[in-house]
Design a protein around this motif. Structure first.
Motif, short mmCIF file in Angstrom:
data_model
loop_
_atom_site.label_atom_id
_atom_site.label_comp_id
_atom_site.label_asym_id
_atom_site.label_seq_id
_atom_site.Cartn_x
_atom_site.Cartn_y
_atom_site.Cartn_z
N ASP A 62 -26.99 20.56 27.16
CA ASP A 62 -26.26 19.70 28.09
C ASP A 62 -24.77 19.71 27.75
O ASP A 62 -24.38 19.59 26.58
N ALA A 63 -23.93 19.84 28.78
CA ALA A 63 -22.48 19.94 28.56
C ALA A 63 -21.92 18.71 27.87
O ALA A 63 -20.95 18.81 27.09
N ARG A 64 -22.51 17.53 28.11
CA ARG A 64 -21.98 16.30 27.51
C ARG A 64 -22.24 16.27 26.00
O ARG A 64 -21.39 15.79 25.24
N LEU A 65 -23.40 16.76 25.57
CA LEU A 65 -23.66 16.81 24.13
C LEU A 65 -22.76 17.84 23.46
O LEU A 65 -22.23 17.60 22.36
N LYS A 66 -22.57 18.98 24.12
CA LYS A 66 -21.68 20.00 23.56
C LYS A 66 -20.27 19.47 23.41
O LYS A 66 -19.62 19.65 22.37
N ALA A 67 -19.78 18.79 24.44
CA ALA A 67 -18.42 18.26 24.40
C ALA A 67 -18.27 17.21 23.31
O ALA A 67 -17.25 17.17 22.60
N ALA A 68 -19.28 16.33 23.17
CA ALA A 68 -19.22 15.30 22.12
C ALA A 68 -19.19 15.94 20.74
O ALA A 68 -18.43 15.51 19.85
N GLY A 69 -20.01 16.98 20.54
CA GLY A 69 -20.03 17.66 19.24
C GLY A 69 -18.74 18.37 18.93
O GLY A 69 -18.22 18.30 17.80
N VAL A 70 -18.18 19.04 19.92
CA VAL A 70 -16.92 19.77 19.73
C VAL A 70 -15.79 18.80 19.41
O VAL A 70 -14.97 19.03 18.50
N ASP A 71 -15.74 17.69 20.12
CA ASP A 71 -14.69 16.69 19.87
C ASP A 71 -14.81 16.12 18.46
O ASP A 71 -13.80 15.93 17.77
N ALA A 72 -16.05 15.86 18.01
CA ALA A 72 -16.25 15.32 16.66
C ALA A 72 -15.82 16.31 15.59
O ALA A 72 -15.23 15.93 14.57
N VAL A 73 -16.09 17.60 15.81
CA VAL A 73 -15.65 18.62 14.85
C VAL A 73 -14.13 18.66 14.77
O VAL A 73 -13.54 18.74 13.69
N ARG A 74 -13.49 18.58 15.91
CA ARG A 74 -12.03 18.63 15.92
C ARG A 74 -11.42 17.44 15.19
O ARG A 74 -10.41 17.56 14.50
N ARG A 75 -12.03 16.26 15.34
CA ARG A 75 -11.47 15.06 14.73
C ARG A 75 -11.87 14.88 13.28
O ARG A 75 -11.09 14.40 12.46
N LEU A 76 -13.13 15.28 12.95
CA LEU A 76 -13.69 14.91 11.65
C LEU A 76 -14.14 16.08 10.79
O LEU A 76 -14.53 15.90 9.64
N GLY A 77 -14.07 17.29 11.34
CA GLY A 77 -14.46 18.46 10.57
C GLY A 77 -15.91 18.85 10.75
O GLY A 77 -16.67 18.20 11.46
N SER A 78 -16.31 19.94 10.10
CA SER A 78 -17.64 20.50 10.30
C SER A 78 -18.71 19.84 9.45
O SER A 78 -19.90 20.00 9.72
N GLY A 79 -18.33 19.12 8.41
CA GLY A 79 -19.30 18.46 7.53
C GLY A 79 -18.64 17.36 6.74
O GLY A 79 -17.41 17.21 6.75
N ASN A 80 -19.45 16.57 6.03
CA ASN A 80 -18.92 15.41 5.31
C ASN A 80 -18.84 15.61 3.80
O ASN A 80 -18.16 14.86 3.11
N SER A 81 -19.58 16.60 3.28
CA SER A 81 -19.51 16.95 1.85
C SER A 81 -19.75 15.77 0.93
O SER A 81 -19.12 15.65 -0.13
#
Length: 422
Positions: free
Chosen positions: A59-78
Motif C-alpha cells: 500500500d502506498a500509504r505504508l510505503k510513504a510512512a516508512g520512507v518518511d520515518a527513514v528520512r527523519r530517524l534513520g534505518s535503525g535504532n542500534s
C-alpha cells in the motif's frame, strides 16, 4: 571422537525430497506486485501463500510512512528499548494499539515471534500452563523458556481443558494459552468456552492474535471481538507481519503485567528495537484497519468463495470462514509434488511438512488476501482441481476413509512435536 557438527544433516525424509527435485522452500521472489501476484524465476505467478491478508504491504500509504520515518530517524535504532532504542513513534504506536484492543498498555517489539517469547516470565515455577496442542512454534519456545508446569489440552477441546483445570493444585497459578485464529488450520479457538472455564477456575487467558487482529470482528480487533469476549483476554500478543503489512510485534495487557515484562522479558531486553520504518508503517496500517472495513469484507468474501470451491472439488475442510485453508495431502513427498505442480500451474502456495504438522499429515496451506479478485480465486481453484485430479489426491483421502475432523492431528497424539510455523 565425535564431531559436534555430525548432527548437521537433514532428516531422511528431507533428503528424499531434496533428491527428488521437489524442494518447495526458499524460492526467491524477485518482485511483489500490487495485485496479489509475484515474480519468481522470471515468471508471474499468483501468490496463494501470503499472510498479508489486507494487502497492505504494498500500500502506498505504508510505503510513504516508512520512507518518511527513514528520512527523519534513520534505518535503525542500534539499541534496545530499555536503553537508547525507544522512539516517540514506539510510544505512539503502543498507545494506539492499547486503545484499539481495549488494554491498559502495550509493549512493541521487533517481531511477532519475539512478542510470544516475551511471555515466558509470566510462566513461573508455581504456575500451571494449559496450552492448546496446535499453538505456534514461538509459543512452544516461550513455554520452554518459562518455568511453569506445562499441560497440553486437545485442540479446541474445552471439555479436556476443563478436566485438566480440575486437576490443578488450588495453590498454583493457572494460565490458559491459545491462538485466536490458528496459523495452519485457519480455525478459531473456542474463546467463549475458554472464558467460562477461566472465570470458573480463576485462570488467566493469554491469546496470540497474530492472524486475527485486523481481520476479524466488526472493528478488526480479532477473534476476541468476533466472539464478543475481549474483556476475558488478560494478555494479548500480535504481529505486524500479517494484517499490518510490515514487521514487528506487540504484547498488550494490564499495565502491571506489561511493565513487568519490560524489565524481565529477555527477548525484548536484549534485542534492538523495531526500526522507524516498520513502526511508522504499522501506525499507518492501524489507521487503515480502523477506517477501511471494506478490506476485511473483501478478503473474507474471497475466503468464502475459495472454501466453497474447494469443498465442491472434494477436499475435507476444517469448519471456519477464514482466508487460511489447509488442503490435506498426508504423505510429505506427495505434498511437495502437489506444491511443485501447483507452481507449474502458476500458483505459489505453502507446503507444510513435519514438524510444522504431525508426521503423516502434510498439507498445502492456501491463503487469499484483499488483493485477490474473484478471477484470482477461480484461477486458484482451477489449478488446485487440475493438480488434485492429476495426483489422485481426493480419491486417496476417500479410500483411506478419513473424515474432515480427523484430517489434522490425532487428538490423543503427543503434540509436543507439532510446532506450527507462521
Amino acid at each position: 571422537m565425535t564431531d559436534a557438527f555430525s548432527k548437521c544433516r537433514p532428516p531422511r525424509e528431507l533428503e528424499i525430497i531434496l533428491a527428488s527435485g521437489l524442494y518447495p522452500y526458499h524460492r526467491p521472489i524477485e518482485e511483489r506486485l500490487d495485485d496479489g501476484e509475484v515474480v519468481v524465476g522470471g515468471r508471474r505467478v499468483l501468490m496463494a501463500g501470503s499472510n498479508d491478508y489486507l494487502a497492505l504491504s504494498t500500500d502506498a500509504r505504508l510505503k510513504a510512512a516508512g520512507v518518511d520515518a527513514v528520512r527523519r530517524l534513520g534505518s535503525g535504532n542500534s539499541g534496545s528499548r530499555i536503553l537508547n532504542g525507544t522512539l516517540t513513534l514506539h510510544r505512539t504506536l503502543e498507545g494506539e494499539l492499547a486503545d484499539f484492543l481495549g488494554h491498559e498498555t502495550a509493549m512493541v517489539v521487533s517481531t511477532g515471534f519475539q512478542a510470544n517469547l516475551a511471555l515466558s516470565p509470566l510462566f513461573g515455577r508455581h504456575d500451571v500452563l494449559l496450552a492448546d496442542r496446535h499453538i505456534h512454534a514461538s509459543l512452544i519456545e516461550a513455554t520452554r523458556l518459562g518455568q511453569a508446569q506445562l499441560r497440553r489440552y486437545r485442540h479446541n477441546d474445552t471439555s479436556h481443558l476443563g478436566r485438566l483445570l480440575e486437576e490443578v493444585d488450588p495453590a498454583a497459578g493457572r494460565l490458559i494459552l491459545t491462538e485466536g485464529m490458528f496459523s495452519v488450520t485457519g480455525d478459531l479457538c473456542d474463546l467463549p468456552g475458554i472464558a467460562e472455564l477461566a472465570r470458573r477456575h480463576g485462570a488467566r487467558v493469554i491469546l496470540d492474535s497474530a492472524h486475527d487482529v485486523g481481520l476479524l470482528g466488526a472493528g478488526g480487533r480479532g477473534a476476541a471481538e468476533h466472539h464478543a469476549r475481549q474483556p476475558a483476554v488478560d494478555v494479548q500478543t500480535l504481529t505486524f507481519s500479517k494484517c499490518f503489512g510490515t514487521l514487528g510485534g506487540a504484547v498488550a495487557g494490564p499495565r502491571q503485567v506489561i511493565d513487568y515484562l519490560r524489565h524481565s522479558a529477555r527477548a525484548a531486553l536484549f534485542s534492538a528495537s523495531l526500526p522507524p520504518s516498520c513502526t511508522a508503517a504499522a501506525l499507518a496500517a492501524l489507521d487503515i484497519i480502523r477506517t477501511e472495513p471494506e478490506r476485511r469484507r473483501r478478503v473474507l468474501a474471497a475466503a468464502r468463495r475459495l472454501r466453497s470451491g474447494l469443498a465442491a472439488i472434494g477436499f475435507p475442510l476444517t469448519p471456519a470462514d477464514t482466508p487460511t485453508v489447509p488442503l490435506q495431502v498426508g504423505d510429505a513427498l506427495l505434498c511437495c509434488r502437489f506444491w511443485s505442480e501447483l507452481f507449474d500451474e502458476g500458483v505459489m502456495a505453502n507446503a507444510m511438512l513435519p514438524p510444522s504438522v504431525p508426521s503423516g499429515k502434510a498439507l498445502i496451506r492456501l491463503s487469499v488476501t484483499a488483493a485477490h479478485t474473484d478471477a484470482h480465486v477461480d484461477r486458484l481453484l482451477e489449478a488446485v482441481a487440475v493438480v488434485a485430479d492429476r495426483l489422485n489426491v481426493i480419491n486417496r483421502w476417500g479410500s483411506e476413509g478419513r473424515e474432515p475432523s480427523d484430517a489434522l492431528a490425532d487428538p490423543l497424539a503427543a503434540a509436543s512435536v507439532t510446532t506450527p510455523v507462521t
